[in-house]
Scaffold this motif. Structure first.
Motif, PDB file in Angstrom:
ATOM      1  N   GLU A 116       0.775  -0.754   0.268  1.00 59.82           N
ATOM      2  CA  GLU A 116       0.316  -0.088  -0.354  1.00 59.82           C
ATOM      3  C   GLU A 116       1.001   1.004   0.002  1.00 59.82           C
ATOM      4  OE1 GLU A 116      -2.400   0.575   3.642  1.00 59.82           O
ATOM      5  OE2 GLU A 116      -4.177   1.516   2.538  1.00 59.82           O
ATOM      6  N   ARG A 117       1.727   1.469   0.755  1.00 59.25           N
ATOM      7  CA  ARG A 117       3.053   2.266   1.037  1.00 59.25           C
ATOM      8  C   ARG A 117       3.424   2.442  -0.489  1.00 59.25           C
ATOM      9  NH1 ARG A 117       4.572   1.385   6.814  1.00 59.25           N
ATOM     10  NH2 ARG A 117       2.928   2.309   8.198  1.00 59.25           N
ATOM     11  N   GLY A 118       3.770   1.409  -1.394  1.00 56.22           N
ATOM     12  CA  GLY A 118       4.818   1.388  -2.129  1.00 56.22           C
ATOM     13  C   GLY A 118       4.134   1.906  -3.616  1.00 56.22           C
ATOM     14  N   LYS A 119       2.373   1.954  -3.227  1.00 57.03           N
ATOM     15  CA  LYS A 119       1.492   2.870  -4.678  1.00 57.03           C
ATOM     16  C   LYS A 119       1.596   4.491  -4.112  1.00 57.03           C
ATOM     17  CE  LYS A 119      -1.375  -0.794  -4.617  1.00 57.03           C
ATOM     18  NZ  LYS A 119      -3.449  -0.589  -4.101  1.00 57.03           N
ATOM     19  N   VAL A 120       2.168   5.025  -2.979  1.00 59.65           N
ATOM     20  CA  VAL A 120       2.481   6.518  -2.866  1.00 59.65           C
ATOM     21  C   VAL A 120       3.580   7.103  -2.777  1.00 59.65           C
ATOM     22  CG1 VAL A 120      -0.028   6.513  -2.489  1.00 59.65           C
ATOM     23  CG2 VAL A 120       1.595   6.322  -0.882  1.00 59.65           C
ATOM     24  N   VAL A 121       4.789   6.204  -2.518  1.00 59.16           N
ATOM     25  CA  VAL A 121       5.718   6.267  -1.773  1.00 59.16           C
ATOM     26  C   VAL A 121       7.042   5.412  -2.329  1.00 59.16           C
ATOM     27  CG1 VAL A 121       5.670   7.812  -0.177  1.00 59.16           C
ATOM     28  CG2 VAL A 121       5.565   5.712   0.157  1.00 59.16           C
ATOM     29  N   GLY A 122       8.498   5.728  -2.806  1.00 60.75           N
ATOM     30  CA  GLY A 122       9.214   5.000  -3.055  1.00 60.75           C
ATOM     31  C   GLY A 122      10.039   3.863  -1.473  1.00 60.75           C
ATOM     32  N   LEU A 123      10.344   2.913  -1.903  1.00 57.47           N
ATOM     33  CA  LEU A 123      10.520   1.674  -1.018  1.00 57.47           C
ATOM     34  C   LEU A 123      12.138   1.073  -1.534  1.00 57.47           C
ATOM     35  CD1 LEU A 123       7.350  -0.113  -0.650  1.00 57.47           C
ATOM     36  CD2 LEU A 123       7.643   1.655   1.334  1.00 57.47           C
ATOM     37  N   THR A 124      12.783   1.338  -0.148  1.00 54.86           N
ATOM     38  CA  THR A 124      14.188   0.476  -0.370  1.00 54.86           C
ATOM     39  C   THR A 124      14.179  -0.939   0.445  1.00 54.86           C
ATOM     40  OG1 THR A 124      14.594   1.294   2.351  1.00 54.86           O
ATOM     41  CG2 THR A 124      15.119   3.022   0.653  1.00 54.86           C
ATOM     42  N   HIS A 125      15.052  -1.628   0.841  1.00 57.05           N
ATOM     43  CA  HIS A 125      15.797  -2.778   0.491  1.00 57.05           C
ATOM     44  C   HIS A 125      15.178  -2.494   2.393  1.00 57.05           C
ATOM     45  CE1 HIS A 125      18.150  -3.665  -3.011  1.00 57.05           C
ATOM     46  NE2 HIS A 125      16.984  -4.457  -2.758  1.00 57.05           N
ATOM     47  N   PRO A 126      14.837  -3.601   3.026  1.00 53.54           N
ATOM     48  CA  PRO A 126      14.172  -3.674   4.498  1.00 53.54           C
ATOM     49  C   PRO A 126      16.098  -3.277   5.165  1.00 53.54           C
ATOM     50  CG  PRO A 126      14.436  -6.108   3.433  1.00 53.54           C
ATOM     51  CD  PRO A 126      14.851  -4.641   2.607  1.00 53.54           C
ATOM     52  N   ILE A 127      15.873  -2.966   6.439  1.00 52.04           N
ATOM     53  CA  ILE A 127      17.080  -2.858   7.141  1.00 52.04           C
ATOM     54  C   ILE A 127      17.050  -3.115   8.179  1.00 52.04           C
ATOM     55  CG2 ILE A 127      18.540  -1.151   8.245  1.00 52.04           C
ATOM     56  CD1 ILE A 127      17.160   1.322   6.709  1.00 52.04           C
ATOM     57  N   TYR A 128      16.293  -3.278   8.917  1.00 53.26           N
ATOM     58  CA  TYR A 128      16.277  -4.120  10.909  1.00 53.26           C
ATOM     59  C   TYR A 128      14.123  -4.777  10.968  1.00 53.26           C
ATOM     60  CZ  TYR A 128      14.795   0.419  12.460  1.00 53.26           C
ATOM     61  OH  TYR A 128      14.389   1.677  12.617  1.00 53.26           O
ATOM     62  N   TYR A 129      14.308  -6.218  12.041  1.00 56.60           N
ATOM     63  CA  TYR A 129      12.999  -6.473  12.166  1.00 56.60           C
ATOM     64  C   TYR A 129      12.580  -5.809  13.251  1.00 56.60           C
ATOM     65  CZ  TYR A 129      14.932 -10.531  10.117  1.00 56.60           C
ATOM     66  OH  TYR A 129      15.446 -11.394   9.038  1.00 56.60           O
ATOM     67  N   SER A 130      11.318  -5.163  13.577  1.00 57.71           N
ATOM     68  CA  SER A 130      10.583  -4.053  14.428  1.00 57.71           C
ATOM     69  C   SER A 130       8.948  -4.940  14.117  1.00 57.71           C
ATOM     70  CB  SER A 130      10.895  -3.048  14.149  1.00 57.71           C
ATOM     71  OG  SER A 130      10.750  -2.629  15.738  1.00 57.71           O
ATOM     72  N   PRO A 131       9.146  -5.903  15.087  1.00 58.26           N
ATOM     73  CA  PRO A 131       7.653  -7.065  14.680  1.00 58.26           C
ATOM     74  C   PRO A 131       6.896  -5.933  16.187  1.00 58.26           C
ATOM     75  CG  PRO A 131       8.890  -8.149  16.539  1.00 58.26           C
ATOM     76  CD  PRO A 131      10.218  -7.144  15.851  1.00 58.26           C
ATOM     77  N   ALA A 132       5.333  -5.773  15.717  1.00 51.00           N
ATOM     78  CA  ALA A 132       4.530  -5.726  16.635  1.00 51.00           C
ATOM     79  C   ALA A 132       4.389  -6.375  17.657  1.00 51.00           C
ATOM     80  CB  ALA A 132       3.433  -5.492  15.954  1.00 51.00           C
ATOM     81  N   VAL A 133       3.950  -5.553  18.546  1.00 51.95           N
ATOM     82  CA  VAL A 133       4.300  -5.714  20.141  1.00 51.95           C
ATOM     83  C   VAL A 133       2.940  -5.458  20.708  1.00 51.95           C
ATOM     84  CG1 VAL A 133       6.422  -6.453  20.584  1.00 51.95           C
ATOM     85  CG2 VAL A 133       5.297  -4.461  21.384  1.00 51.95           C
ATOM     86  N   PHE A 134       2.468  -6.601  21.580  1.00 54.24           N
ATOM     87  CA  PHE A 134       1.803  -5.436  22.835  1.00 54.24           C
ATOM     88  C   PHE A 134       2.009  -5.470  24.285  1.00 54.24           C
ATOM     89  CE2 PHE A 134      -1.257  -8.609  20.359  1.00 54.24           C
ATOM     90  CZ  PHE A 134      -2.246  -7.908  20.097  1.00 54.24           C
ATOM     91  N   VAL A 135       1.618  -4.317  24.344  1.00 51.74           N
ATOM     92  CA  VAL A 135       2.213  -3.589  25.683  1.00 51.74           C
ATOM     93  C   VAL A 135       1.403  -3.607  26.577  1.00 51.74           C
ATOM     94  CG1 VAL A 135       3.801  -1.648  27.015  1.00 51.74           C
ATOM     95  CG2 VAL A 135       3.848  -2.216  24.263  1.00 51.74           C
ATOM     96  N   GLY A 136       1.646  -3.369  28.213  1.00 51.37           N
ATOM     97  CA  GLY A 136       1.245  -3.540  29.299  1.00 51.37           C
ATOM     98  C   GLY A 136       0.776  -4.727  30.286  1.00 51.37           C
TER      99      GLY A 136
END
Length: 282
Positions: A116-136
């Motif tokens: 979806e982002r690639g439709k409106v902006v340029g994208l590079t190769h990935p750099i590092y991981y950052s998974p989604a987490v629940f915080v509480g």
């Protein structure tokens, strides 16, 4: 005595002024003699316009100095390509739109390279991981356990629309991670979703808060939970020379150890760096 002191002060002022002139002249000469690593167009010639949130450990900006992972990367990238960095600090949700609308050449931080982002902006190769987490306080990694409960998130995350589609929680969307984290810490919000590296960093700053983070488990509706999040540098679309320049910089800094050093300097774990083979550089 006053006259002697004044004369000495005047002499010192002229000396300082002369030194400042020489430094300025030397800087200008160095800039004029600078040979860029890559050639590409920017919105303003000689300037790299950067849009990023104040979101440590990914990006910080204080007294005209960039910090955080992306901040140090942008600083090196601008220097290597003889560009003057010009920073605009925005909420995370405004970064992609800023780049899309031609207000910034590049944007960060911690943004995933989604189709979806690639439709409106340029994208590079990935750099590092950052998974989604629940915080509480003792959060669950199972999204379905929050059915009928209030769940916080921050504008700009790619999983927000999928959470709306799931629709079983009372989704509370914040403009900044600072505000959301403050509400979780105070108990006003029971749990929130955040990028893992940002979450672990914030928790480390408040060790007595009782908060913890757990990685989101795979989910049939929220597809963003099914793969570990990856970050990239968003930039102006239809600018292949800039895409190539950024990818070259990422590959070079990965190979020469610069990215690993930046991770160490920003107190991020070394194992989040994506291998070159997985990043599409080989």
């Amino acid at each position: 005595m006053k006259r002697i002191i004044q004369e000495n002060a005047n002499s010192l002022s002229f000396a300082v002024a002369g030194l400042a002139f020489l430094v300025a002249a030397g800087t200008a000469a160095a800039q004029a003699n600078c040979e860029p690593v890559s050639t590409f167009k920017t919105i303003e010639p000689g300037v790299l316009k950067i849009a990023a949130p104040d979101m440590p450990p990914f990006f910080t900006y204080k007294d005209g100095v960039m910090g955080g992972f992306e901040g140090l990367f942008f600083n090196r990238f601008a220097k290597d390509n003889c560009l003057k960095p010009e920073v605009t600090v925005l909420p995370l949700g405004g970064i992609v739109e800023s780049v899309r609308n031609g207000l910034a050449d590049v944007g960060g931080a911690g943004l995933n390279p989604t189709p979806e982002r690639g439709k409106v902006v340029g994208l590079t190769h990935p750099i590092y991981y950052s998974p989604a987490v629940f915080v509480g306080k003792n959060p669950s990694g199972d999204l379905d356990s929050y059915d009928g409960k209030t769940l916080g998130t921050v504008t700009g995350f790619n999983f927000n629309k999928e959470l709306e589609t799931w629709g079983k929680a009372n989704l509370k969307v914040y403009d900044s991670a600072d505000a959301a984290f403050a509400d979780v810490k105070s108990g006003r919000l029971p749990v929130m979703l955040l990028g893992g590296l940002n979450a672990y960093y914030r928790i480390s700053l408040t060790p007595d808060s009782g908060l913890s983070a757990v990685e989101a488990k795979p989910h049939p509706i929220v597809q963003s939970f099914n793969t570990k999040g990856r970050t990239n540098v968003v930039h102006t679309k239809d600018n292949p020379e800039l895409t190539q320049a950024l990818n070259t910089a990422i590959a070079t800094m990965r190979k020469d150890g610069t990215l690993a050093k930046i991770l160490e300097e920003t107190k991020l774990p070394a194992d989040v760096l994506i291998p070159a083979s997985e990043a599409g550089e080989n």
